[in-house]
Design a protein around this motif. Sequence first.
Motif, PDB file in Angstrom:
ATOM      1  N   LEU A 602       0.874  -1.168   0.000  1.00 26.51           N
ATOM      2  CA  LEU A 602       0.000   0.000   0.000  1.00 26.51           C
ATOM      3  C   LEU A 602       0.912   1.218   0.000  1.00 26.51           C
ATOM      4  O   LEU A 602       1.874   1.270   0.770  1.00 26.51           O
ATOM      5  N   VAL A 603       0.636   2.162  -0.852  1.00 29.32           N
ATOM      6  CA  VAL A 603       1.409   3.406  -0.804  1.00 29.32           C
ATOM      7  C   VAL A 603       0.504   4.484  -0.213  1.00 29.32           C
ATOM      8  O   VAL A 603      -0.697   4.515  -0.481  1.00 29.32           O
ATOM      9  N   SER A 604       1.106   5.325   0.626  1.00 26.60           N
ATOM     10  CA  SER A 604       0.312   6.379   1.270  1.00 26.60           C
ATOM     11  C   SER A 604       0.932   7.747   0.993  1.00 26.60           C
ATOM     12  O   SER A 604       2.156   7.883   0.855  1.00 26.60           O
ATOM     13  N   GLY A 605       0.086   8.746   0.925  1.00 28.04           N
ATOM     14  CA  GLY A 605       0.542  10.127   0.765  1.00 28.04           C
ATOM     15  C   GLY A 605      -0.092  10.979   1.838  1.00 28.04           C
ATOM     16  O   GLY A 605      -1.296  10.871   2.083  1.00 28.04           O
ATOM     17  N   SER A 606       0.732  11.829   2.479  1.00 34.72           N
ATOM     18  CA  SER A 606       0.236  12.557   3.651  1.00 34.72           C
ATOM     19  C   SER A 606       0.424  14.055   3.512  1.00 34.72           C
ATOM     20  O   SER A 606       1.153  14.553   2.657  1.00 34.72           O
ATOM     21  N   LYS A 607      -0.201  14.717   4.437  1.00 36.81           N
ATOM     22  CA  LYS A 607      -0.178  16.179   4.462  1.00 36.81           C
ATOM     23  C   LYS A 607       1.230  16.736   4.684  1.00 36.81           C
ATOM     24  O   LYS A 607       1.600  17.784   4.154  1.00 36.81           O
ATOM     25  N   ASP A 608       2.036  16.019   5.483  1.00 36.25           N
ATOM     26  CA  ASP A 608       3.403  16.501   5.737  1.00 36.25           C
ATOM     27  C   ASP A 608       4.343  16.138   4.595  1.00 36.25           C
ATOM     28  O   ASP A 608       5.540  16.368   4.676  1.00 36.25           O
ATOM     29  N   MET A 648       0.446  17.036  -6.039  1.00 38.30           N
ATOM     30  CA  MET A 648       1.090  17.803  -4.968  1.00 38.30           C
ATOM     31  C   MET A 648       0.444  19.181  -4.818  1.00 38.30           C
ATOM     32  O   MET A 648      -0.053  19.767  -5.766  1.00 38.30           O
ATOM     33  N   GLU A 649       0.559  19.661  -3.591  1.00 39.22           N
ATOM     34  CA  GLU A 649       0.049  21.009  -3.324  1.00 39.22           C
ATOM     35  C   GLU A 649       0.907  22.091  -3.982  1.00 39.22           C
ATOM     36  O   GLU A 649       0.485  23.238  -4.080  1.00 39.22           O
ATOM     37  N   ASP A 650       2.120  21.737  -4.412  1.00 37.85           N
ATOM     38  CA  ASP A 650       2.973  22.753  -5.043  1.00 37.85           C
ATOM     39  C   ASP A 650       2.701  22.861  -6.542  1.00 37.85           C
ATOM     40  O   ASP A 650       3.547  23.327  -7.302  1.00 37.85           O
ATOM     41  N   ASN A 651       1.530  22.458  -6.963  1.00 38.18           N
ATOM     42  CA  ASN A 651       1.043  22.572  -8.350  1.00 38.18           C
ATOM     43  C   ASN A 651       1.685  21.565  -9.307  1.00 38.18           C
ATOM     44  O   ASN A 651       1.510  21.691 -10.517  1.00 38.18           O
ATOM     45  N   THR A 652       2.427  20.620  -8.768  1.00 36.46           N
ATOM     46  CA  THR A 652       3.078  19.667  -9.669  1.00 36.46           C
ATOM     47  C   THR A 652       2.445  18.289  -9.552  1.00 36.46           C
ATOM     48  O   THR A 652       1.785  17.961  -8.570  1.00 36.46           O
ATOM     49  N   VAL A 653       2.715  17.504 -10.590  1.00 36.44           N
ATOM     50  CA  VAL A 653       2.428  16.070 -10.551  1.00 36.44           C
ATOM     51  C   VAL A 653       3.789  15.396 -10.565  1.00 36.44           C
ATOM     52  O   VAL A 653       4.690  15.828 -11.294  1.00 36.44           O
ATOM     53  N   ARG A 654       3.966  14.391  -9.741  1.00 38.66           N
ATOM     54  CA  ARG A 654       5.268  13.703  -9.731  1.00 38.66           C
ATOM     55  C   ARG A 654       5.099  12.235 -10.054  1.00 38.66           C
ATOM     56  O   ARG A 654       4.136  11.605  -9.627  1.00 38.66           O
ATOM     57  N   LEU A 655       6.042  11.761 -10.833  1.00 39.41           N
ATOM     58  CA  LEU A 655       6.062  10.338 -11.164  1.00 39.41           C
ATOM     59  C   LEU A 655       7.307   9.747 -10.528  1.00 39.41           C
ATOM     60  O   LEU A 655       8.437  10.160 -10.829  1.00 39.41           O
ATOM     61  N   TRP A 656       7.101   8.808  -9.634  1.00 43.00           N
ATOM     62  CA  TRP A 656       8.219   8.228  -8.879  1.00 43.00           C
ATOM     63  C   TRP A 656       8.506   6.834  -9.415  1.00 43.00           C
ATOM     64  O   TRP A 656       7.594   6.032  -9.578  1.00 43.00           O
ATOM     65  N   ASN A 657       9.778   6.581  -9.652  1.00 43.81           N
ATOM     66  CA  ASN A 657      10.186   5.234 -10.025  1.00 43.81           C
ATOM     67  C   ASN A 657      10.312   4.424  -8.729  1.00 43.81           C
ATOM     68  O   ASN A 657      11.118   4.751  -7.864  1.00 43.81           O
ATOM     69  N   VAL A 658       9.496   3.388  -8.606  1.00 42.81           N
ATOM     70  CA  VAL A 658       9.428   2.687  -7.320  1.00 42.81           C
ATOM     71  C   VAL A 658      10.771   2.065  -6.940  1.00 42.81           C
ATOM     72  O   VAL A 658      11.192   2.116  -5.788  1.00 42.81           O
ATOM     73  N   SER A 659      11.482   1.497  -7.915  1.00 49.30           N
ATOM     74  CA  SER A 659      12.716   0.816  -7.525  1.00 49.30           C
ATOM     75  C   SER A 659      13.879   1.783  -7.288  1.00 49.30           C
ATOM     76  O   SER A 659      14.680   1.573  -6.375  1.00 49.30           O
ATOM     77  N   THR A 660      13.964   2.865  -8.061  1.00 48.64           N
ATOM     78  CA  THR A 660      15.110   3.774  -7.873  1.00 48.64           C
ATOM     79  C   THR A 660      14.782   4.987  -7.005  1.00 48.64           C
ATOM     80  O   THR A 660      15.675   5.653  -6.499  1.00 48.64           O
ATOM     81  N   THR A 667       4.958  19.646 -14.819  1.00 46.77           N
ATOM     82  CA  THR A 667       4.437  20.978 -14.483  1.00 46.77           C
ATOM     83  C   THR A 667       3.439  21.435 -15.537  1.00 46.77           C
ATOM     84  O   THR A 667       3.455  20.972 -16.679  1.00 46.77           O
ATOM     85  N   GLY A 668       2.593  22.337 -15.157  1.00 47.76           N
ATOM     86  CA  GLY A 668       1.580  22.847 -16.079  1.00 47.76           C
ATOM     87  C   GLY A 668       0.344  23.312 -15.334  1.00 47.76           C
ATOM     88  O   GLY A 668      -0.317  24.263 -15.729  1.00 47.76           O
ATOM     89  N   HIS A 669       0.033  22.639 -14.242  1.00 50.42           N
ATOM     90  CA  HIS A 669      -1.108  23.102 -13.448  1.00 50.42           C
ATOM     91  C   HIS A 669      -0.747  24.443 -12.818  1.00 50.42           C
ATOM     92  O   HIS A 669       0.403  24.686 -12.433  1.00 50.42           O
ATOM     93  N   THR A 670      -1.748  25.284 -12.698  1.00 49.86           N
ATOM     94  CA  THR A 670      -1.486  26.616 -12.160  1.00 49.86           C
ATOM     95  C   THR A 670      -1.993  26.760 -10.723  1.00 49.86           C
ATOM     96  O   THR A 670      -1.997  27.843 -10.165  1.00 49.86           O
ATOM     97  N   ASN A 671      -2.427  25.666 -10.147  1.00 42.53           N
ATOM     98  CA  ASN A 671      -2.852  25.689  -8.740  1.00 42.53           C
ATOM     99  C   ASN A 671      -2.632  24.286  -8.181  1.00 42.53           C
ATOM    100  O   ASN A 671      -2.181  23.383  -8.912  1.00 42.53           O
ATOM    101  N   GLU A 672      -2.988  24.115  -6.932  1.00 44.81           N
ATOM    102  CA  GLU A 672      -2.755  22.825  -6.293  1.00 44.81           C
ATOM    103  C   GLU A 672      -3.345  21.686  -7.114  1.00 44.81           C
ATOM    104  O   GLU A 672      -4.447  21.808  -7.645  1.00 44.81           O
ATOM    105  N   VAL A 673      -2.590  20.589  -7.185  1.00 45.00           N
ATOM    106  CA  VAL A 673      -3.110  19.419  -7.883  1.00 45.00           C
ATOM    107  C   VAL A 673      -3.711  18.506  -6.817  1.00 45.00           C
ATOM    108  O   VAL A 673      -3.097  18.255  -5.780  1.00 45.00           O
ATOM    109  N   HIS A 674      -4.899  18.052  -7.080  1.00 44.58           N
ATOM    110  CA  HIS A 674      -5.610  17.308  -6.040  1.00 44.58           C
ATOM    111  C   HIS A 674      -5.840  15.849  -6.355  1.00 44.58           C
ATOM    112  O   HIS A 674      -6.143  15.070  -5.468  1.00 44.58           O
TER     113      HIS A 674
END
Length: 744
Positions: A602-608, A648-660, A667-674
Amino acid sequence: MSLTTGQVIGGHYEVISLLGGGGFGETYLARDLHLPDRPNRVIKRLSPRVQEASVLKVSRRLFETEAQVLYRLGTHPQIPQLFAHFEEAAEFYLVQEYINGRDLSHELLRGKPWEQFTVAILLQNILTILSFVHQNHVIHRDIKPENIIRRRDGQIFLIDFGVVKEIANSTAIATGEELTNLTVGIGTPGYMPSEQAHGEPRFASDIYAIGMIGIQALTGIMPSHLGKDENLEILWRQHAPQIYPELADILSRMVKFDFRQRYASADTAYEAIKNFCDRFPISNVSHNLSTIQISSHEEIANQASTHLKAASPSNQPSSNRPTPIDRHMDRSNGNLAIPATNLASNPSANPFTNSTDNPNTSPSVILQHFRPWHIGLGIVTIGAIIITAMILLMGESPKPANVASDAEQQEKALTDQTSSAQSSQNDRNPQNSNLVNGNSDASAKFILVKEIGNSGGTVASNDNIYGVSLSPDGKTLAIGTSNQNIELWDFQTNQILQTFRGHKGRVYDVFFSPDGTKLVSGSDNREAIIWDVKTGRILANLEGHQERVYTTIFSPDGKMVASSSSDSTIRIWDVETGKQRQLLSEKSWVYDVSFSADSKLLVSGSKDGAIRIWDVASGKVLKTIVERGSAVRSIVYSYDNKLIASAMEDNTVRLWNVSTGQQDVLTGHTNEVHIVAFSKGDRLLASAGADKSIKIWSVKDKTLIQTLTGHDRGVSSVDFSDDVSSLVSGSLDGKVKVWQRSRK
Ligand SMILES: Nc1ncnc2c1ncn2[C@@H]1O[C@H](COP(=O)(O)OP(=O)(O)OP(=O)(O)O)[C@@H](O)[C@H]1O
């Protein structure tokens, strides 16, 4: 001497019972015999202590003056209306509207703190009433839970103006420095500030009382049990360590010992709380198929501004007293202030248990929500469907106005479909292995084809959509709404199929089980519920969360549900038994979780900002991808488990490589991404949020393919159909839009 049951006063008010008695007289429940249905009334009897003619003359004058003030105050929809005042046998009577409900002391229970945003909403609600009271140059002087009644439909009322006096010095009002000479002995210890105890109440004295109610709600401690520091400031913050310091600062300022250090007016206190809610949206979550976002500040702002408008004296002339329908409409605002704690622990306190009282369910009120533009919307929708059908027949694609031109600049997208992604798609849901993979067309784009849920359902124009989820067979769409209902719609015919009623808070998330027979949902009232899709029956109440539930998802094997909450926990539940299997503790609100395809991680994402991968069986953290950072509003595993996408709240979307652990920042959103959601097969990623747009990305190239616009407010949720032919989006604008992939 007290009045007796059955006694008739004023010619037509028959006493039913004694409600209470204060220093100024008694309060009775009575019925008005002159009116056909003999409605209940509250009668206040004020008995002058001295019956001398000269004293009576003064009393009469004061009574007359006070009655005029009460008539004026009673024009506010959240203050009991004054119907009549009269004198009989040298005693003075006020006849008031009877508020059928219970006062807040029944909800503010010792040791049962409320969730902070629930408190914020309640305080805003009371402050808007107070704003109106103060604009009428009145200091209430006895605001306390016992004097705030929650009517059975949820609306809050401020009562007990028997002690209020008009303040003569209007010039002093503007400065907040006025005094009054009729105040000694009025007020309640714990809610009464020092200046009032010394006979010098101010407008800020009422703000103090409301602040103390807020502190009582946040701590579960009676105000009189709280200590003070050497500067006589209330010591309370250590009893509510879980709340935002920003909210704590507001409360501390409301209850400052020195009234000059408090907010200057009810409006400024209200604004401070509103700004807090704006800065700290309640939640935003997402998961791999359906996603949600809760941005309560928008609702709060809307509701509260409605209240403020209503509170303006210029909007409340007595001739414009709200009609019963207005009051119905206003109820929905009160609803939000229901304390989660109370509802969960004391179901009888839920004002909505009597469904016949719920204005949202009555046809007349549904009709009230109907607006002419709905017809327009219907025509537009039908038009869009016809055009789309023609396009599909002719193999042509339109260039709808709401598809941004950057889509055209990204023509090369949607290429390079990998067979591994295809196989992972099939691994994940074997019964769907023969589904058409809509990505075979390199130039396909999404176009708006229809809106769902605008007529026939329970969603009103001021409701919000928080969650959308398409059933695995693509036939049914579930919608989670702010009106506490879940609606199931036939995705093809646009007909409502069912309404699930059972949540006592806003429904933040909905999610179908992999076989489509069950639905799991979460609400801001700490609830998570598993439903039988066919019958609408509740299969299990998943009880345990202490605060609002942001996310509820099924594991891909269908055996578990994971839920995440602002109580900083993730809970894993057994679907069969409804029992909690695991409790995973985070350090801050957990906005979102997502299962791996084999249901083991399970992957989790938090406010902090923490992003962690958990072992579901042991409940242990296997990997912390990020410890702290920008708040993660939504997180989702790719279907092949190689990537994790986060909003992310910093207006970005991030793609994480799970193994590395490496990341790509989109980037492109002009406000928080939800929200973020992968398409089945992992070729597309949809992201959306507060900038009202939905962006479609190529996962392989990490490039933007298309931007979909058209929602009027933040987009809360998106879901691809399994065959990637459709994308559904839900928004705080109360609309669900369906975007279809078409050939160019
Ligand atoms: N308009 C109303 N509708 C319903 N109940 C009311 C209304 N006004 C007062 N009550 C209820 O009647 C009871 C007595 O009210 P009252 O205002 O006399 O308060 P009290 O606390 O007994 O006296 P005091 O005025 O000194 O505070 C309370 O339980 C109160 O909740």
